[in-house]
Design a protein around this motif. Structure first.
Motif, PDB file in Angstrom:
ATOM      1  N   GLU A  97      64.612  48.977  11.433  1.00  0.00           N
ATOM      2  CA  GLU A  97      64.997  49.503  12.747  1.00  0.00           C
ATOM      3  C   GLU A  97      66.080  48.637  13.383  1.00  0.00           C
ATOM      4  O   GLU A  97      67.010  49.150  14.011  1.00  0.00           O
ATOM      5  CB  GLU A  97      63.772  49.559  13.659  1.00  0.00           C
ATOM      6  CG  GLU A  97      62.766  50.630  13.273  1.00  0.00           C
ATOM      7  CD  GLU A  97      61.469  50.508  14.053  1.00  0.00           C
ATOM      8  OE1 GLU A  97      60.793  51.538  14.234  1.00  0.00           O
ATOM      9  OE2 GLU A  97      61.121  49.380  14.463  1.00  0.00           O
ATOM     10  N   GLU A  98      65.968  47.335  13.219  1.00  0.00           N
ATOM     11  CA  GLU A  98      66.931  46.430  13.832  1.00  0.00           C
ATOM     12  C   GLU A  98      68.323  46.604  13.229  1.00  0.00           C
ATOM     13  O   GLU A  98      69.334  46.537  13.940  1.00  0.00           O
ATOM     14  CB  GLU A  98      66.465  44.980  13.674  1.00  0.00           C
ATOM     15  CG  GLU A  98      67.299  43.981  14.461  1.00  0.00           C
ATOM     16  CD  GLU A  98      66.821  42.562  14.246  1.00  0.00           C
ATOM     17  OE1 GLU A  98      66.419  41.920  15.224  1.00  0.00           O
ATOM     18  OE2 GLU A  98      66.857  42.090  13.079  1.00  0.00           O
ATOM     19  N   ASP A 155      70.158  49.239  14.929  1.00  0.00           N
ATOM     20  CA  ASP A 155      70.259  49.080  16.384  1.00  0.00           C
ATOM     21  C   ASP A 155      71.130  47.857  16.685  1.00  0.00           C
ATOM     22  O   ASP A 155      70.615  46.744  16.851  1.00  0.00           O
ATOM     23  CB  ASP A 155      68.869  48.912  17.000  1.00  0.00           C
ATOM     24  CG  ASP A 155      68.885  49.066  18.513  1.00  0.00           C
ATOM     25  OD1 ASP A 155      69.842  48.587  19.149  1.00  0.00           O
ATOM     26  OD2 ASP A 155      67.943  49.646  19.066  1.00  0.00           O
ATOM     27  N   TYR A 163      66.805  56.622  20.992  1.00  0.00           N
ATOM     28  CA  TYR A 163      68.062  55.878  20.949  1.00  0.00           C
ATOM     29  C   TYR A 163      68.517  55.671  19.499  1.00  0.00           C
ATOM     30  O   TYR A 163      68.506  54.558  18.968  1.00  0.00           O
ATOM     31  CB  TYR A 163      67.909  54.528  21.656  1.00  0.00           C
ATOM     32  CG  TYR A 163      68.098  54.626  23.153  1.00  0.00           C
ATOM     33  CD1 TYR A 163      69.351  54.898  23.696  1.00  0.00           C
ATOM     34  CD2 TYR A 163      67.033  54.449  24.027  1.00  0.00           C
ATOM     35  CE1 TYR A 163      69.538  55.003  25.068  1.00  0.00           C
ATOM     36  CE2 TYR A 163      67.210  54.545  25.403  1.00  0.00           C
ATOM     37  CZ  TYR A 163      68.464  54.825  25.913  1.00  0.00           C
ATOM     38  OH  TYR A 163      68.647  54.928  27.275  1.00  0.00           O
ATOM     39  N   THR A 164      68.917  56.756  18.846  1.00  0.00           N
ATOM     40  CA  THR A 164      69.426  56.676  17.483  1.00  0.00           C
ATOM     41  C   THR A 164      70.691  57.517  17.360  1.00  0.00           C
ATOM     42  O   THR A 164      70.936  58.426  18.156  1.00  0.00           O
ATOM     43  CB  THR A 164      68.394  57.196  16.457  1.00  0.00           C
ATOM     44  OG1 THR A 164      68.189  58.600  16.668  1.00  0.00           O
ATOM     45  CG2 THR A 164      67.065  56.452  16.584  1.00  0.00           C
ATOM     46  N   SER A 177      74.005  55.092  24.930  1.00  0.00           N
ATOM     47  CA  SER A 177      74.198  54.039  23.924  1.00  0.00           C
ATOM     48  C   SER A 177      75.337  54.446  22.994  1.00  0.00           C
ATOM     49  O   SER A 177      75.559  55.641  22.756  1.00  0.00           O
ATOM     50  CB  SER A 177      72.919  53.787  23.112  1.00  0.00           C
ATOM     51  OG  SER A 177      72.745  54.769  22.113  1.00  0.00           O
TER      52      SER A 177
END
Length: 342
Positions: free
Chosen positions: A78-79, A82, A229-230, A255
């Motif tokens: 995930e990081e 992001d 938030y992707t 974002s």
């Protein structure tokens, strides 16, 4: 170096009495005058007990190279997708290296926690919204804690934050000044992470958007699209918006990854940015400058947030008791996607 015998000679008592008094033996009975004479002799000769010397060594070691834990709510996978939180962690690591600190433990919220390692930590840096309940299970006794990108209790914890309200107002005012009135919103949800579950928290980007647009008499609920938030969600939400009869003339996208996904959807629909539809986004990650249409974006100094968090924690470990909240400023970086140069 002074010895117990030297102290006994100066204070005119036995070496055994000196040893028991200085080591806090509560079973020994001596007059206060004698006790004070022993303390005075120790002070004059610069004598320190084994306990004092050990504490001094531990304090010195702590100051030179404290053990730091960094708590992250995202998994490795995930990081990597992001850039916002990845940059914060990189800022933390860069500052730790700069400070000569090598004893760092990375703790991911959903991984198994090594409580033995945690017990050895001098302080923790918490990245993101992590509920106090989950934090307590992880941190235990640790008092030196700094939050980054969240401030759950500024009367207790140090924190490094962004003023999302001010930043969102800045972006929207820029769009309104450029003449846009039908401004849509694409964003995700802020989640507060517990050990076993997550709960939805307030996202000041959407609440500020609603406040500003209502104050201008321009708020339209059908222009608001919320997902995760992707990048993929930015793509899907923009497609959903474009299928409506009434499509906004501009979007504030919360974002950059979501905005990049939205650009792909616009390209597939044959809609040109900014001539047909304008975009202002948030984060100003490196990729924002190199999109097919470079993104106008609110720049968040994420690495500096991580670096500041480390400095606050070291200051706290070294004795500061007053909690501090640092708000890192943002700036609007103007590029092609908003359709204006000013």
């Amino acid at each position: 170096m002074a010895t117990i015998k030297d102290l006994a000679k100066l204070s005119k008592v036995s070496a055994a009495t000196v040893s028991r008094v200085l080591n806090g033996d509560e079973t020994i009975t001596v007059q206060d005058q004698t006790r004070q004479r022993i303390y005075q002799a120790a002070k004059e000769l610069g004598y320190k007990t084994i306990h004092e010397r050990r504490n001094q060594q531990q304090t010195s070691k702590s100051k030179k190279n404290p053990a730091i834990g960094v708590v992250l709510f995202l998994s490795n996978e995930e990081e990597l997708s992001d850039p916002y939180f990845l940059a914060i962690r990189q800022g933390i690591e860069e500052e730790l290296i700069k400070q000569g600190i090598s004893t760092t433990t990375m703790i991911r919220l959903y991984d198994k926690v090594d409580h033995q390692k945690v017990q050895e930590l001098d302080g923790m840096i918490i990245v993101g919204r992590i509920n106090g309940e989950a934090l307590k299970k992880i941190s235990g006794h640790i008092k030196n804690i700094v939050y980054i990108n969240h401030s759950p209790d500024e009367d207790i914890y140090d924190s490094v934050v962004v003023d999302f309200q001010k930043a969102t107002e800045k972006a929207l005012q820029h769009m309104l000044k450029a003449g846009y009135k039908r401004i849509g919103y694409i964003g995700g949800v802020e989640r507060e992470h517990l050990k076993e579950r997550t709960i939805i928290g307030e996202d000041q980007r959407i609440t500020t958007y609603e406040k500003v647009m209502k104050s201008e008499g321009l708020y339209e609920p059908s222009y608001v699209f919320i997902g995760e938030y992707t990048m993929m969600q930015g793509y899907e939400l923009m497609k959903k918006a474009l299928k409506q009869n009434d499509v906004p003339e501009a979007f504030f996208i919360a974002s950059d990854p979501m905005a990049i996904g939205a650009l792909r959807a616009l390209q597939e629909f044959g809609i040109s940015v900014p001539s047909d539809l304008a975009i202002v986004s948030f984060d100003d990650i490196e990729m924002a400058e190199f999109c097919s249409t470079p993104l106008t974006s609110v720049k968040v100094h994420t690495k500096e947030m991580g670096q500041t968090g480390v400095k606050l924690l070291l200051d706290r470990i070294n004795g500061r008791e007053l909690p501090l909240k640092v708000t890192v400023p943002t700036e609007l970086v103007i590029r092609q996607s908003c359709g204006t140069n000013q």
